[in-house]
Enzyme design. Structure first.
Site, PDB file in Angstrom:
ATOM      1  N   LEU A  32     -26.001   2.337 -23.077  1.00 22.69           N
ATOM      2  CA  LEU A  32     -25.583   1.253 -22.203  1.00 22.69           C
ATOM      3  C   LEU A  32     -25.196   1.798 -20.825  1.00 22.69           C
ATOM      4  CD1 LEU A  32     -23.584  -1.828 -23.079  1.00 22.69           C
ATOM      5  CD2 LEU A  32     -22.758  -0.426 -21.203  1.00 22.69           C
ATOM      6  N   VAL A  71     -28.272   2.664 -18.754  1.00 22.36           N
ATOM      7  CA  VAL A  71     -28.924   1.490 -18.164  1.00 22.36           C
ATOM      8  C   VAL A  71     -28.044   0.869 -17.079  1.00 22.36           C
ATOM      9  CG1 VAL A  71     -29.728  -0.866 -18.648  1.00 22.36           C
ATOM     10  CG2 VAL A  71     -30.306   1.003 -20.212  1.00 22.36           C
ATOM     11  N   GLU A  72     -26.758   0.724 -17.363  1.00 26.13           N
ATOM     12  CA  GLU A  72     -25.868   0.018 -16.441  1.00 26.13           C
ATOM     13  C   GLU A  72     -25.630   0.768 -15.129  1.00 26.13           C
ATOM     14  OE1 GLU A  72     -24.375  -2.926 -16.295  1.00 26.13           O
ATOM     15  OE2 GLU A  72     -24.971  -3.699 -18.243  1.00 26.13           O
ATOM     16  N   SER A  73     -25.308   2.050 -15.209  1.00 24.56           N
ATOM     17  CA  SER A  73     -24.894   2.759 -13.995  1.00 24.56           C
ATOM     18  C   SER A  73     -25.636   4.066 -13.749  1.00 24.56           C
ATOM     19  CB  SER A  73     -23.400   3.073 -14.064  1.00 24.56           C
ATOM     20  OG  SER A  73     -23.154   4.025 -15.102  1.00 24.56           O
ATOM     21  N   TYR A  84     -32.896  -6.886 -20.765  1.00 23.56           N
ATOM     22  CA  TYR A  84     -31.734  -6.000 -20.791  1.00 23.56           C
ATOM     23  C   TYR A  84     -31.448  -5.447 -22.194  1.00 23.56           C
ATOM     24  CZ  TYR A  84     -27.010  -4.225 -20.429  1.00 23.56           C
ATOM     25  OH  TYR A  84     -25.909  -3.426 -20.504  1.00 23.56           O
TER      26      TYR A  84
END
Length: 194
Positions: free
Chosen positions: A88, A91-93, A167
């Protein structure tokens, strides 16, 4: 200057006072972190494997190990797979501590600032490593509970893209890249002394 991310916008959803209180209690629990590993050998093996994979993104070894320990602790504390949390974050940051999305989400796990008002304290800093991980893991656990364990829907809620597959599929793909199986050495008897 903060780097922009691909992250979506988590949506505020009204919640009961009891849920809000439970989430606030989870965030506010500031007990000193203890090891979340079952034993020393597991810690060494997992940290070695994950550190090698993360080295290109975070070259500073001490910081990288501190981050990995914190991820493992907060994920385990929330009842999440630490490798899922690594996926996660990827993908997120992209493992950027000071990442800011176009929607205003912050830090490694791209937590929206409204969560501070909903379950946190006014002085909470979403760029602080442990604070960000604590919030992110607590929020994902909350969404998993709401969705009765349905990871696809929980990830959609986390990203603010509920009902769209892109996502959740990205996070699942990244999670697969972080999969870890501990390889236990086969115990062999020591050779007899001559």
């Amino acid at each position: 200057m903060p780097a922009l991310t691909w992250a979506g916008a988590q949506q505020y959803e009204p919640m009961s006072a009891s849920v809000r209180a439970a989430l606030s209690g989870t965030i506010a629990d500031r007990r000193p972190p203890t090891s979340s590993f079952k034993d020393y050998g597991e810690a060494v093996d997992w940290l070695s494997a994950m550190s090698a994979r993360l080295e290109k993104r975070i070259p500073n070894r001490e910081y990288r190990l501190e981050l990995l320990r914190a991820i493992h602790y907060e994920a385990t504390r929330a009842g999440l797979d630490p490798q899922l949390v690594l996926g996660l974050i990827q993908v997120e940051s992209g493992f950027r501590k000071y990442a800011v999305s176009s929607a205003g989400a912050r830090g490694y796990m791209q937590v929206m600032p409204f969560w501070i008002k909903v379950i946190g304290q006014p002085n909470d800093n979403l760029f602080h490593m442990r604070t960000n991980l604590r919030y992110g893991c607590t929020i994902l656990r909350h969404y998993l509970d709401i969705e009765k364990g349905d990871l696809f829907r929980a990830l959609g809620r986390y990203n603010g893209s509920l009902g769209r597959a892109e996502y959740p599929n990205l996070v699942r793909s990244a999670w697969n890249q972080w999969r870890y199986e501990r390889q236990l050495a086969m115990s062999q008897p020591a050779p007899a002394k001559p």
